[in-house]
Every structure is written in structure tokens, then in C-alpha cells.
Design an enzyme around this catalytic site. Structure first.
Site, mmCIF file in Angstrom:
data_model
loop_
_atom_site.group_PDB
_atom_site.id
_atom_site.type_symbol
_atom_site.label_atom_id
_atom_site.label_comp_id
_atom_site.label_asym_id
_atom_site.label_seq_id
_atom_site.Cartn_x
_atom_site.Cartn_y
_atom_site.Cartn_z
ATOM 1 N N LYS A 27 2.560 -14.710 1.218
ATOM 2 C CA LYS A 27 2.342 -13.545 2.076
ATOM 3 C C LYS A 27 1.245 -13.869 3.097
ATOM 4 C CE LYS A 27 1.569 -8.518 1.655
ATOM 5 N NZ LYS A 27 1.284 -7.421 0.703
ATOM 6 N N SER B 91 2.943 -2.945 -3.512
ATOM 7 C CA SER B 91 3.397 -3.853 -2.455
ATOM 8 C C SER B 91 4.148 -5.081 -2.953
ATOM 9 C CB SER B 91 2.219 -4.286 -1.588
ATOM 10 O OG SER B 91 1.876 -3.241 -0.710
ATOM 11 N N SER C 21 4.561 -3.703 0.888
ATOM 12 C CA SER C 21 4.284 -4.413 2.121
ATOM 13 C C SER C 21 4.625 -5.907 2.056
ATOM 14 C CB SER C 21 2.798 -4.270 2.470
ATOM 15 O OG SER C 21 1.999 -4.877 1.492
#
Lengths: 472, 466
Positions: free
Chosen positions: A71, A170, A146
Site C-alpha cells: 500500500k 481498510s 482504503s
């Protein structure tokens, strides 16, 4: 077990070939999916050559050259770290996050940095400055957020494993929406050093994989005490063993609770799939009982109060002078305003402003302090349940993935989609999501919770569900 | 107790200080960078943590820094709070603060007293970097150097006492070995009110002298405002070192809201009673108490004692030497000749080769009439430089005094024989001739003639010539 078999295959087949195929897939399909912000192709190819030599000598690390996507809010030395924002469009991380160090040591190959909601502020993967990520299962739908790119890159077959971060769901939300395994470790089990801040008291990095074994493998590598993160604790690092040693009949020893509050307002189709899995576990001999978590109804407001407050503090440094895009202006105030105005998305700005308001001296007692108190009430709820049960079971998301663009204008409906995931973060416990079925051709995720630092129990539960769903 | 208090009696002066000092540690408060920020080129003594790179986290509060802070608090008689303390984030924008918040702890100790001034609380915080306003340059080398902030009650009643208090406070901290020596500086925020009026805060005064000057200026300014029939409004002022005056920084209506929150990246810190006990047991005597004790126990004059206690090592050195010699003599030698030589060589007793035994042995030689006071000075210089023991220095330098009357008489006779005119002059009443002849004897013996005996014998001999 998929990931375990993959590692075994790699010891006899060409790793360079394996990595090459992943890169080809990315180049072919990621224009559409948009799961990566920055690719690390050359470096990945070089690493595959180096690690191939180690494999030939039988001295490779535990990850044995598996491709891992990261990420883009986690620092990988010499790679850009954008956090999905224009503010950090050109920021090159000068250091490795602690978990990246560990992954490199065990011969994981970092294939690229993943798209994400801007500064992790979002639940569907559409608020990135670099464009929305699309759900590989159906590109008209959101992948969840996310950690959208982490889940999507894995679901699309661009990578073998992925690392995301979970502040209020997330990791679990996109895992559920994209149909992969996602794991939010207990607060303190995995070092946050190198994870860019959203809400520091809630979040931490965690793994995505195609199966329970893959999750355990990454956990063994990334968990443990780190002097650079004072909230971390020691870890047993025997998670793969726990998964390997789990037998069908061990399901009988599991005491699992489900809470009615976790089914309120949940899509009927999702509810049915989850209830079906619960009966399946019961028929295999697990002890299943209904419990209540009365304070869960406060979870969303508490969660967002904490998030806004901590986030506004963390974002102070992006003023265009120290960090972020310098725009300029007549004086300092104007220059800082210009940076924030032109380089931050609407949700980020909303959260900074709300957080600033909440933490103002005259409102402290009214909001932030109260939120911290209510947070301990939620902790107590979970404590009570985990005194009698190993696991808490339920759905990960109250709805199926929605169409891209559908919820962007309504922050409250976006916030409410986090209702089933934020409690684990408020309580600091561990939780997972794994695919257990489909509705309307879209994946449905099942969520398990276990007590803080009871990762082994949670992995046993995941393995039990995996086996009950006909996994190998 | 309060110096010069009478001078300001009608003003009802209330002065309180917030004093920042850099704590002595090897590493910065939240990372492993060196605290020696001065000796590296700008922005070279930094890491991802102290520059607050996105994703970096602070390591736990440096243990040595905390220990030094506890020493300060306990030394001033403060009590440590029993509850664990949080490190907080104090948000403000400034070019030298990379994260735009400063980490500063809740009070760790409080309720102490030093020189009759209450110590309200003491806490720990991180130093920001340095910003050169004129050049618009930022150097982050200093970011993360640990600071202690000491907050006093408004018990100080005159600028003179503020100066006295700060000097002694700094001396005490140097004594404790808890602050960075080379900086020697102090940063203080000064609070002052007169005639029961509003409190004025003067920010960032950077020296003891500055505090004194700022207060003097502020008293004159506020008196003038009041005399013109104005009122003192609550405000924050800035002290300009160049012009030695204070200027308005901001009025109280625009008071800064720092939006404090407990830092989520750091766990609260608990200080155990055992830890406190351990620190208390190794605390040295305060300079204030030591001064009283030296004057009483060793019957030393104030001037000598002040010189001795200005340096912790020197005062220890003195006490050691006084065990085996006359303390009055020992005190005198330590405070004057020894200190002078050390200063000259830019040394301290701990870095030079001289030992307490040198001083006590030397005093023994003087008392036995074997060493002249004049030559003793040379002995001290040599002992500081070489550390050789006194006996061998005496031999080497041939410093043994000649006090045998026979030997002296032989020399005196020779000198008188060589200088008949001087002898004549003395006989005709010229006293200076005696000094001349005495000088000749001293020269003849290379300074080793015991003076009082020599004078006496010389006089006797001259009388006999009659």
C-alpha cells in the site's frame, strides 16, 4: 494450501519466469484496474535473479521470491510514497518501514506500490488523486477501501501477497469486496514504523493473501517488537505452524459467538450466506452462541471523532514547506492554504477541518475526551465476550460493493459502511475477512474477531471457515 | 532573603520564570541521532524520526534524559506525580518544527523550592531546529534534543534576585551534571506583573543577563504606562537582545490554541518509586547547602567558598585535600593558585594530573618551613602539568628552603663581604640597604633562604658589625 504450494512450486520452477508473468499481467490489465501507483519492475526483476540463485543453493528466505504489493502509505526506501495524494506526488521515501525490512530479509519481492484512498480516508477506493481503483471481479464496482489497490492487485493476480493498513476496516473492507483474505492484526503486534499516519491509536499494517496460510506466513515475518514503535509487543511467530497443524476435528474445540448487533441493517443476501456458514461450523461441532454488544451502536461516532482528531494533527506537516507540494502565496498563511486547497481532496480537507474543530481547547471536554471514555466501554464489551468465547463471527460489510461514484457525494453513507469493522480498531483486537460466497456475482466476506494478541485463535477460526467452505 | 527587594517594595513585583535547559544525553529524545548538533554541518545530524518523515514514529522517551530530569526535580525538592504521564502534541506552525507540533510531556514533578522560590512543575520536551530569519534558512540538527522546562511560582520580587536565582540555578544544574555544558545558555520565558496588574509574558529570553535587562526594561515601561494613567493589558512580548527592549508579540485576545492531544504514538510513562529512590540516593549536595557547610565546618571566608563551590569537582578535591592538611590553607590554595592554573590551562581538576595529595603534601612542606610560599606556586603549576609527586618535584627543582642558621650565616657573611657599601649605608640609617642585602642572600640561595630567619640573622649580623 495455495500459498504453501506456490512456494514449493517456486523451488523447482523458475522464479524469474514467475515474476515476469506477474509483470506481464500488470502491464496488460492494470490500466483498467488501476491498482498500482508506482511499479518497481526493474528492481523486482533484479531481485528475482538474486533470489533464484539463493533458491538454487537452498538458502532462500521464507518468502522465497513471492511477489508482494505494498500500500502506498508504507515507506519503501527509494520508492515514491504518495499516500494516494497530490500532496506527496513527488515524495521519495528515504527509509524502509520496519515491516518492509523484514519482508526484504525474507526474500519477498516488492512489485509495486498500491493505489489507495487519499491518506486512507475512504471506504471504497475511489478518492485517490491517481484515480479510482476498480474491482477486478467487476470493473463497474468499487473494490473497497482504503487499501483498494492491495486487494485488487491480489484479486487480479498481479501479485502473490499484499500489505495494506487498517484503521477502521481498510484491510477487511477491500478484502471482502474483492474476494481475498485480509487480516487486521491486534494493535501492537505489527510495527507501524513507516506507516504514514491517519489515526495513530487505531491503525496498523496487515497482510492480504489468497488463503489463511498466506496470511500466517506474512504475520510470522512482520510481527514482533520494534524499538521504533513503542506500542509493539513480542510475538510468538509460530502462525504458519498453527495453520499447518490445524485439523478438521479441531473445529469442535472452537467456541464462537455471534452478536445480533452485527446483523442489524445487513443486506439479506449477505446475512444468509454468513448464517449458512455459521450453521456449517456448528454442524462440524463448533460451539455457537448468540451474545450482545450493547455499546457497538456508539462505535461509528466514537471512531470518527478519534480519526478526525488524530488525523488533523498528523496532517499538520503537509504545509508545502516541510512536506508536500509547494504552491506559494503572498505570505505563509496564504502559501499553506494554497497547498492544502490545491493538493488535498475533499474528504481529506473535511477530516482536517473537523479534527481541528474537535480538538480546539473550548471543545475538548465535549468531544475528544468523551470519545476516549466511550472507547473504553467498547473495549469492555469485547473483553466480556472473549472471557467466554474464542471468536466473534459475522459479516465484514453490511452491503455488497456499490457502483463507482455512487456514494462519493454522501460522506455519512460512506462512514456508515464501516459500521461492522471499526469496533475491532477501537478495541485494539484482531479481526479478519475471508471470502465465503457470492451474491449478484460479487464476493461476500465473513469477518472473525479474536481477543487482543490472540492471533493464533483467529487463524484457527479462519482455517476452520476455509475448510468448512471446501478449501484445501 | 530577597535581594534588593526594598528598591521595588512599592511596586509589588511578581516575577515567575519558565526556564528551558538542554538535558545532557548522548542521543536525542526520540531517536538515535547524536545530541552534538553544533559540530556537524547544517541538516546532517538528522534521521527520518527527528525530521518527522511521513510514517516515522518516535522511539520511547530517552531514558537518560528522563533520569536527568528526575534528578533536577528531586534536587529542588519536588515530588514526582504518581500517575503515568503522557507525552502531548502541542500544535503550532514554525519553520524549524518539521511536524508542526512539538512533543511536550505533562508535568512529571512539581511542588518544589529553590532559594525561596517555589518550583511549580517540571516537564520534558523536544527542542525544535534552528531558523535563521534573516537568511530564511532552517537547520534541523537540533530537532529532538531533550529539554527540561522548569516553571517557577511568581515568588521573585526583583530583577536582581531573578538574576541571582538563575545564576545559582544554572550552577546547580551544572553541578548535577544533567545539562549540556557547552551550550551554557538558558532560554527563559519571563512573567511579570506590577501593582497587582495584568501579567505580561516575555518570550524567548536567551541569557541570564537578558532576563535581568528585560525585567528592568519592563518595570520602567509599565511604570510609565501607569503614570500616564494607562492600564497594563495582558499580552505576550518579545525581547530583543540587540536593543535590550521588549516589544509586543501578540495581545491576549489572539491567544494561541495549541490543540493539545496525547501523542497516540507513545505509551504513557510510569515512574516507579524504586527508580525515584535510586536517583535520590545519588544526588549531590546543593551548592547552597554546601556553601553553608564549608563556611561553618572549615571556617573559610565567603570569597574562598564561592570560588570552591563554583566547580563541583574542585569542591570535592578541596574536601579530600583538607582531610590531611589545614583546611584554611588548603581552601586558600585550591581557590586561588590551583584554580588560576587550571583556568590558564583550560583544565578542570578531573582532567588535570593534580591530586588532593599534592595540595596536602605541599602544605606540609610549607608548614615545616621547607618550602617557600613563592616556590609553592611553581609546585602547583608543575603538579597540574605533570602530576609528579611533591617530594620528587622538591628535589628536582631544588626547592628545599635553607633554614639552617649556620648555612645562612655563611652566606650572609659572604654577601656582606661582597657589598661593603650596602653595609655602610645600613649603618648610616638607610633601611633600604637591608632589603638590598636580603635580596642578595635570596639570589645567592636561588630563592631557597627561609625569609624570616634570614632577615633576623641579617639584622643581628649587621648590628654586630658595629
Amino acid at each position: 494450501m495455495f500459498t504453501k504450494d506456490l512456494i514449493e512450486d517456486l523451488s523447482s520452477n523458475s522464479l524469474e519466469e514467475h515474476i515476469h508473468k506477474k509483470i506481464e499481467e500488470i502491464q496488460k490489465k492494470d490500466k483498467e484496474i488501476n491498482s498500482f501507483i508506482t511499479l518497481n519492475i526493474e528492481d523486482a526483476q533484479n531481485s528475482s535473479k538474486e533470489i533464484q540463485k539463493k533458491i538454487d543453493k537452498g538458502i532462500q528466505g521464507k518468502l522465497s521470491g513471492l511477489a508482494i504489493s505494498i500500500k502506498d502509505n508504507i515507506a519503501v526506501s527509494k520508492l515514491r510514497m504518495t499516500c494516494g495524494s497530490k500532496v506527496l506526488e513527488n515524495y521519495i521515501a528515504p527509509y524502509d518501514a520496519t515491516i518492509i525490512n523484514s519482508i526484504k530479509k525474507e526474500d519477498g519481492i516488492i512489485i509495486g506500490k498500491c493505489n489507495m484512498d487519499e491518506f486512507a480516508c475512504g471506504s471504497d477506493g475511489t478518492s485517490s488523486y491517481f484515480g479510482p481503483t476498480k474491482n477486478p471481479r467487476n470493473i463497474d464496482y468499487v473494490p473497497g477501501g482504503s487499501s483498494s489497490g492491495s486487494a485488487a492487485s491480489l484479486a487480479a493476480g498481479f501479485t502473490d501477497l499484499s500489505i495494506g493498513s487498517d484503521t477502521g476496516g481498510s484491510i477487511r473492507c477491500p478484502a471482502s469486496f474483492c474476494g481475498v483474505y485480509g487480516f487486521k492484526p491486534s494493535y501492537g503486534l505489527v510495527s507501524r514504523y513507516g506507516l504514514s499516519d491517519m489515526a495513530m491509536s487505531l491503525e496498523g499494517p496487515g497482510p492480504f493473501a489468497k488463503d489463511t496460510y498466506g496470511i500466517a506466513l506474512l504475520l510470522d515475518i512482520i510481527s514482533g517488537k520494534d524499538p521504533r514503535d513503542t506500542v509493539t509487543v513480542e510475538s510468538s511467530k509460530s502462525y504458519t505452524k498453527t495453520v499447518e497443524n490445524f485439523k478438521d476435528q479441531d473445529i469442535k474445540n472452537l467456541k464462537i459467538a455471534y452478536a445480533k448487533e452485527f446483523f442489524e441493517g445487513v443486506d439479506e443476501k449477505i446475512k444468509n450466506i454468513i448464517l449458512d456458514k455459521i450453521s456449517k461450523l456448528e454442524s462440524e461441532g463448533a460451539k455457537i452462541e448468540e451474545v450482545s454488544l450493547p455499546n457497538i451502536k456508539y462505535a461509528i461516532p466514537i471512531y470518527y471523532l478519534v480519526v478526525f482528531s488524530e488525523f488533523s494533527s498528523a496532517m499538520s506537516k503537509f504545509d508545502g514547506f516541510k512536506y508536500g507540494h509547494y504552491v506559494g502565496g503572498q505570505d505563509i498563511v496564504e502559501a499553506v492554504s494554497n497547498t492544502r486547497e490545491t493538493s488535498m481532496g475533499i474528504e481529506v480537507k473535511r477530516r482536517v477541518l473537523l479534527g481541528t474543530f474537535i480538538t480546539m481547547e473550548e471543545f475538548r471536554g465535549r468531544w475528544y475526551t468523551k470519545a476516549l471514555k466511550a472507547r473504553s466501554a467498547i473495549k469492555e464489551d469485547f473483553k466480556r465476550i472473549f472471557n467466554s468465547y474464542d471468536l466473534l463471527i459475522g459479516p465484514t460489510m453490511p452491503t455488497l460493493p456499490w457502483k463507482i461514484g455512487e456514494r462519493i457525494s454522501d460522506p455519512l453513507s460512506m462512514y456508515s459502511s464501516d459500521i461492522l469493522t471499526v469496533s475491532a480498531n477501537l478495541a485494539g483486537i484482531c479481526a479478519s475477512s475471508q471470502p465465503v460466497g457470492e451474491a449478484k456475482g460479487l464476493p461476500v466476506g465473513l469477518q472473525l474477531h479474536a481477543d487482543s494478541l490472540c492471533e493464533s485463535k483467529l487463524l484457527k477460526g479462519m482455517r476452520a471457515v476455509e475448510l468448512a467452505c471446501g478449501g484445501i | 532573603m530577597q535581594l534588593h527587594e526594598d528598591k521595588y517594595k512599592d511596586l509589588n513585583l511578581k516575577i515567575g520564570l519558565e526556564i528551558h535547559v538542554q538535558l545532557k544525553t548522548e542521543q536525542k529524545i526520540f531517536c538515535e541521532c547524536s545530541t552534538d548538533y553544533i559540530n556537524s554541518s547544517p541538516n546532517n545530524n538528522i534521521c527520518p524520526i527527528c525530521t518527522s518523515q511521513p510514517g516515522s514514529k518516535p522511539m520511547g522517551v530517552n531514558e537518560k534524559a528522563l533520569e536527568n530530569l528526575l534528578k533536577i526535580g528531586l534536587f529542588f525538592g519536588c515530588k514526582a506525580y504518581e500517575k503515568p504521564f503522557y507525552v502531548q502534541r502541542k500544535h503550532y506552525f514554525y519553520p524549524d518544527l518539521p511536524s508542526n507540533y512539538q512533543r511536550t510531556s505533562q508535568p512529571i514533578l512539581g511542588d518544589g523550592n529553590f532559594m525561596g522560590v517555589g518550583i511549580w512543575e517540571i516537564h520534558i520536551e523536544e527542542d525544535p531546529g534552528r531558523y535563521e530569519l534573516r537568511e530564511g534558512k532552517v537547520d534541523l540538527n537540533r530537532c529532538g534534543v531533550p529539554l527540561a522546562e522548569i516553571v517557577t511560582a511568581p515568588d521573585i520580587k526583583s530583577p536582581e534576585y531573578a538574576r541571582e536565582f538563575l545564576r545559582d540555578l544554572l550552577l546547580s544544574l551544572e553541578y548535577l551534571g544533567v545539562i549540556r555544558g557547552e551550550s551554557g545558555s538558558i532560554r527563559a520565558d519571563v512573567n511579570i506583573s506590577i501593582m497587582g496588574g495584568n501579567r505580561i509574558e516575555i518570550k524567548n529570553v536567551n541569557s541570564v543577563k537578558g532576563v535581568y535587562k528585560a525585567l528592568k526594561y519592563e518595570i520602567v515601561r509599565q511604570k510609565a504606562v501607569l503614570q500616564r494613567g494607562g492600564t497594563i493589558t495582558m499580552e505576550t512580548r518579545h525581547f530583543d537582545e540587540g536593543s535590550m527592549i521588549t516589544k509586543t508579540l501578540r495581545k491576549k485576545e489572539t491567544v494561541a490554541d495549541y490543540r493539545y492531544i496525547p501523542d497516540p504514538d507513545l505509551v504513557p510513562i510510569y515512574i516507579s518509586p524504586e527508580k525515584l529512590q535510586e536517583i535520590e540516593s545519588v544526588l549531590p549536595e546543593s551548592p547552597h547547602n554546601k556553601k553553608k557547610r564549608f563556611m561553618k565546618e572549615y571556617s573559610l571566608g565567603e570569597e574562598i567558598v564561592d570560588a570552591l563551590i563554583s566547580d563541583l569537582y574542585l569542591s570535592d578535591f578541596f574536601e579530600e585535600s583538607a582531610k590531611k592538611s589545614n583546611p584554611i590553607e588548603s581552601g586558600k590554595w585550591c581557590a586561588t593558585e590551583l584554580k588560576r592554573r587550571l583556568n590558564e590551562k583550560n583544565l578542570s581538576v578531573s582532567t588535570s594530573k593534580i591530586t588532593p595529595k599534592h595540595i596536602s603534601d605541599m602544605i606540609g612542606f610549607i608548614e615545616r618551613g621547607e618550602l617557600s610560599v613563592k616556590n609553592a606556586k611553581w609546585i602547583i603549576e608543575d603538579a597540574v602539568d605533570t602530576g609528579e609527586d611533591i617530594t620528587s618535584l622538591m628535589d628536582k627543582k631544588n626547592f628545599y628552603q635553607i633554614s639552617s642558621e649556620d648555612t645562612l650565616l655563611d652566606i650572609i657573611e659572604k654577601v656582606m663581604g661582597d657589598n661593603p657599601k650596602a653595609v655602610e649605608d645600613y649603618k648610616s640609617g638607610n633601611e633600604n640597604a637591608l632589603h638590598f642585602l636580603f635580596g642578595k642572600v635570596v639570589n645567592e640561595t636561588e630563592g631557597r633562604a627561609e625569609p624570616s630567619k634570614t632577615i633576623k640573622l641579617l639584622k643581628d649580623k649587621l648590628c654586630m658589625v658595629n
